[in-house]
Design an enzyme around this catalytic site. Structure first.
Site, short mmCIF file in Angstrom:
data_model
loop_
_atom_site.label_atom_id
_atom_site.label_comp_id
_atom_site.label_asym_id
_atom_site.label_seq_id
_atom_site.Cartn_x
_atom_site.Cartn_y
_atom_site.Cartn_z
N GLY A 7 0.73 -1.01 0.04
CA GLY A 7 0.17 0.20 0.18
C GLY A 7 1.16 1.13 -0.31
N ALA A 9 1.49 2.89 -2.44
CA ALA A 9 1.58 4.58 -3.08
C ALA A 9 0.18 5.49 -2.49
CB ALA A 9 1.12 4.42 -4.36
N GLY A 10 -0.58 4.48 -1.47
CA GLY A 10 -2.06 4.87 -0.86
C GLY A 10 -0.90 6.22 0.39
N ILE A 12 -0.73 6.76 3.97
CA ILE A 12 0.11 7.10 4.76
C ILE A 12 1.12 6.42 4.28
CG2 ILE A 12 0.61 6.22 6.90
CD1 ILE A 12 -2.12 6.52 8.03
N VAL A 54 -1.47 -7.60 -2.59
CA VAL A 54 -1.52 -7.95 -1.51
C VAL A 54 -2.38 -9.54 -1.63
CG1 VAL A 54 -3.08 -7.44 0.08
CG2 VAL A 54 -1.12 -8.29 0.92
N TYR A 177 -14.70 -2.93 10.24
CA TYR A 177 -13.67 -2.36 9.79
C TYR A 177 -12.72 -2.76 10.57
CZ TYR A 177 -9.26 0.81 9.56
OH TYR A 177 -8.59 1.53 10.00
#
Length: 356
Positions: A7, A9-10, A12, A54, A177
């Site tokens: 992740g 490129a996200g 955070i 992933v 979540y």
């Protein structure tokens, strides 16, 4: 170290890549670039890039070759819209983590920092004047509809005083979540026990800053308000705006990840260490909306009295353990950070679930 940043490129993840580069490490980004999270205009990370999900075991296995550590940020984030989102959350967050950990076990990579979350606690820490520290149950719809937002003592019904929650607080996830984030920690702990691996979970509080996604129901509350201001609209503050949160700047969170990656080798193998990652300065959501609106030049926030089932009332961190054991100190204060964020660019969004 060569560090695989899932992740990366996200929101955070991109800041972590920058921090790793600045610290002399070599980040390698694994990101699916799903259209819902990454429009065509997305800026590519300043690192070697592996375009893969992933959950793709073959791609993950290949990406792990030659790695010294993993920084696992890839996830579907936010509260979601309703329970229909559950399969997507479980698939992205839990299956994805399981595939990654299996690949690490096979490749012999034994150092991991996980993007955890304060949502695993559910409600924060509360004290009753008569009954001491208590844990209130989920708030009732009837109370919320009547504007009774504060949880009451489950023993005597008295008003409660919110405080800081420590890592030793029992887990009590209140939505899908949150449940998947707790499952990620359990999977990671099982991996560590099985392989002798060293793992840290940084339980992020409300992360904000430049590059947050805009105009999506899955982003954090700071992004909601910033998106509204960019459209010339007043931020809509739910409940009465007195909900307490800990807003921590994304660059401080990135620094915590680098410190954890460097320090995790000093932790005993076969265990998971969890750290609250917050600014240590609780503020209300109403205060945050007001600070953003003032720095942006208006319009002023509107308190609506609306609510979302699954939201908690107060959740603020005691981050003393992270400061004490890793020496991490946040550098960006609330006023400075909100002023910067009010004027910063946001990440374009397709308005769908965000995969970091």
């Amino acid at each position: 170290m060569r560090v695989l940043v899932t992740g990366g490129a996200g929101f955070i993840g991109a800041h972590i890549v920058t921090a790793l580069n600045e610290s002399g490490h070599t980040p390698v980004v694994l990101d699916a670039f799903l259209p819902a999270a990454h429009p065509v205009a997305s800026v590519l990370p300043d690192a070697e890039l592996v375009r893969a999900d992933v959950r793709d075991a073959e791609a993950v296995s290949s990406a792990l070759r030659g790695m010294d550590a993993v920084c696992h940020q890839a996830a579907m984030v936010g509260l979601g819209q309703d329970f229909a989102d559950a399969p997507a959350y479980v698939g992205c967050n839990d299956l994805g983590t399981a595939v990654l950990l299996a690949g690490m076990a096979e490749a012999g990579v034994r150092r991991l920092v996980l993007a955890g979350s304060m949502v695993v606690y559910g409600e924060g820490r509360y004290a009753c004047p008569r009954d001491g520290v208590v844990r209130p149950g989920p708030r009732e719809v009837a109370d919320l509809e009547a504007g009774r937002f504060e949880p009451r003592c489950p023993v005597c019904g008295a008003e409660l005083v919110p405080g800081l929650v420590g890592e030793d607080a029992p887990a009590d996830p209140r939505n899908v979540y949150a449940t998947t984030k707790l499952a990620q920690e359990h999977l990671t702990a099982a991996w560590a026990r099985s392989t002798g691996g060293q793992a840290v979970s940084l339980r992020y509080h409300n992360v904000y800053g430049p590059g947050m996604p805009r105009d999506t129901p899955y982003a954090g509350v700071a992004s909601f308000f910033r998106s509204a201001l960019a459209r010339g609209e007043a931020p809509r503050v739910f409940e009465d705006g007195a909900q307490r949160r800990d807003f921590v700047h994304v660059r401080d969170v990135a620094a915590a990840n680098v410190m954890a990656l460097e320090a995790v080798g000093g932790h005993p193998g076969g265990s998971l260490a969890a750290y609250n990652t917050g600014s240590g300065e609780p503020h209300t959501i109403g205060e945050m909306a007001g600070a953003l609106a003032a720095a942006h030049g208006g319009p002023a926030p509107v308190v609506t009295g609306e609510f979302r089932l699954g939201d908690v009332r107060h959740i603020t961190a005691d981050s003393a353990r992270l400061r004490r054991e890793l020496g991490w100190l946040p550098q960006i204060g609330f006023a400075e950070g909100m002023t910067e964020f009010a004027r910063a660019d946001q990440r374009a969004s397709a308005g769908s679930p965000q995969h970091a």
